[in-house]
Write a protein that holds these residues in place. Structure first.
Motif, PDB file in Angstrom:
ATOM      1  N   SER A 163       0.826  -1.210   0.000  1.00  0.00           N
ATOM      2  CA  SER A 163       0.000   0.000   0.000  1.00  0.00           C
ATOM      3  C   SER A 163       0.864   1.266   0.000  1.00  0.00           C
ATOM      4  N   LEU A 164       2.097   1.147   0.466  1.00  0.00           N
ATOM      5  CA  LEU A 164       2.995   2.292   0.527  1.00  0.00           C
ATOM      6  C   LEU A 164       3.500   2.694  -0.861  1.00  0.00           C
ATOM      7  N   ALA A 165       3.457   1.760  -1.806  1.00  0.00           N
ATOM      8  CA  ALA A 165       4.035   2.003  -3.132  1.00  0.00           C
ATOM      9  C   ALA A 165       2.998   2.124  -4.241  1.00  0.00           C
ATOM     10  N   SER A 245       8.789  -5.284 -15.151  1.00  0.00           N
ATOM     11  CA  SER A 245      10.192  -5.004 -15.423  1.00  0.00           C
ATOM     12  C   SER A 245      10.933  -4.737 -14.121  1.00  0.00           C
ATOM     13  N   ALA A 246      12.235  -4.980 -14.126  1.00  0.00           N
ATOM     14  CA  ALA A 246      13.060  -4.731 -12.943  1.00  0.00           C
ATOM     15  C   ALA A 246      13.081  -3.244 -12.598  1.00  0.00           C
ATOM     16  N   GLU A 247      13.027  -2.372 -13.590  1.00  0.00           N
ATOM     17  CA  GLU A 247      13.034  -0.931 -13.323  1.00  0.00           C
ATOM     18  C   GLU A 247      11.774  -0.506 -12.576  1.00  0.00           C
ATOM     19  N   LYS A 248      10.637  -1.057 -12.961  1.00  0.00           N
ATOM     20  CA  LYS A 248       9.411  -0.779 -12.202  1.00  0.00           C
ATOM     21  C   LYS A 248       9.557  -1.309 -10.779  1.00  0.00           C
ATOM     22  N   PHE A 253      10.257  -0.640  -4.904  1.00  0.00           N
ATOM     23  CA  PHE A 253      11.074  -0.949  -3.732  1.00  0.00           C
ATOM     24  C   PHE A 253      11.528   0.317  -3.019  1.00  0.00           C
ATOM     25  N   GLU A 254      12.055   1.268  -3.758  1.00  0.00           N
ATOM     26  CA  GLU A 254      12.589   2.480  -3.147  1.00  0.00           C
ATOM     27  C   GLU A 254      11.500   3.270  -2.429  1.00  0.00           C
ATOM     28  N   VAL A 255      10.351   3.354  -3.030  1.00  0.00           N
ATOM     29  CA  VAL A 255       9.251   4.102  -2.395  1.00  0.00           C
ATOM     30  C   VAL A 255       8.747   3.359  -1.158  1.00  0.00           C
ATOM     31  N   ALA A 256       8.576   2.045  -1.264  1.00  0.00           N
ATOM     32  CA  ALA A 256       8.111   1.268  -0.109  1.00  0.00           C
ATOM     33  C   ALA A 256       9.081   1.389   1.054  1.00  0.00           C
TER      34      ALA A 256
END
Length: 289
Positions: A163-165, A245-248, A253-256
């Motif tokens: 939910s965080l991302a 995709s890994a970029e998505k 990941f970074e936002v979560a």
């Protein structure tokens, strides 16, 4: 200072550094745990499942993704958190027609998780955060958090890491459904462990949809209903993983992780006030629920 005293002081220094820098709960000794309690680290409990995730993803998806986010939080802010070993099983009977899925009865799941949270509360940790990665666990971890608050002097909250991302995912998604073994989960897994993803087997799948009800009870339907998956899919996929995709996954990941760090900071600072009883007459304090 004597050699003995100097050695003791150095040992104490190393001891404090270990408690300060270690973010994995089970890596501490019981002596170091006393230091962590004194620091009042936020205890994080990752929860997930062991269930089918289509032909292209392993059964560990939910617990692996949730724990990966939690461990990265620990790596970045080790002085503020301790990450418990994850709960790898959840409510999954609706997936049982797919080989390998492990189901835990909801009452057992709640009782087990509550025993964990009450244990860390007993030792003196005041702030506990359950980070969930499995949709069907969501109402259960909410109850665990509530029951922990009612049964201890500590406070406990629960959050679904995904939910965080969601907001960030909206900016990069190419598909309409976010549900199970989909673009979201597959992208995040591709970023974290691409060698375990069988993208050549990734296929899209959808559930049965009505005006108010869907068979997988996704967030955009007001009526909650989750049918047995063997009734409406032979793939075990709800969504379209082929767009992953890994970029998505990196963005997710970074936002979560960054938002979970913000939650940890807010939770660490959250006040625990004294209770104020408004009864005029004596209560029957021997009653227990």
């Amino acid at each position: 200072m004597t050699q003995h005293g100097r050695g003791a002081a150095q040992g104490k220094e190393l001891h404090v550094m270990s408690a300060s820098s270690e973010y994995r709960y089970n890596r501490l000794t019981w002596e170091e745990m006393n230091e962590a309690i004194e620091m009042q680290k936020v205890i994080i409990l990752p929860t997930g499942s062991t269930e089918q995730h289509g032909p292209h993803l392993p059964l560990e998806v939910d617990v692996f993704l949730a724990e990966s986010v939690c461990l990265e939080v620990g790596r970045r802010v080790p002085r503020r958190v301790l990450v418990l070993p994850p709960i790898s099983y959840g409510l999954n009977l609706h997936h049982i027609d797919f080989p390998g899925t492990v189901h835990i009865e909801p009452e057992v799941f709640i009782a087990f998780c509550l025993n964990v949270t009450k244990s860390v509360a007993y030792h003196g940790f005041e702030k506990i955060l359950i980070v969930n990665g499995h949709g069907s666990n969501a109402p259960l971890v909410d109850l665990v958090a509530r029951k922990t608050v009612l049964a201890t002097n500590s406070i406990c909250a629960a959050v679904n890491y995904y939910s965080l991302a969601v907001e960030a995912f909206e900016e990069v998604r190419d598909t309409t459904v976010m549900a199970h073994a989909d673009e979201f989960e597959t992208s995040l897994y591709l970023y974290l462990a691409p060698e375990r993803v069988k993208m050549h087997k990734a296929v899209a799948g959808n559930d049965v949809m009505g005006k108010y009800v869907s068979s997988d009870s996704t967030y955009d339907y007001p009526v909650r209903f989750n049918d047995i998956w063997g009734r409406w899919t032979k793939l075990g996929v709800h969504g379209d993983p082929t767009a992953a995709s890994a970029e998505k996954g990196r963005i997710i990941f970074e936002v979560a992780v960054s938002r979970l760090i913000e939650i940890v900071d807010e939770w660490h600072a959250w006040p625990i006030a004294e209770r104020s009883d408004q009864h005029v007459r004596p209560v029957q304090s021997q009653i227990r629920w």
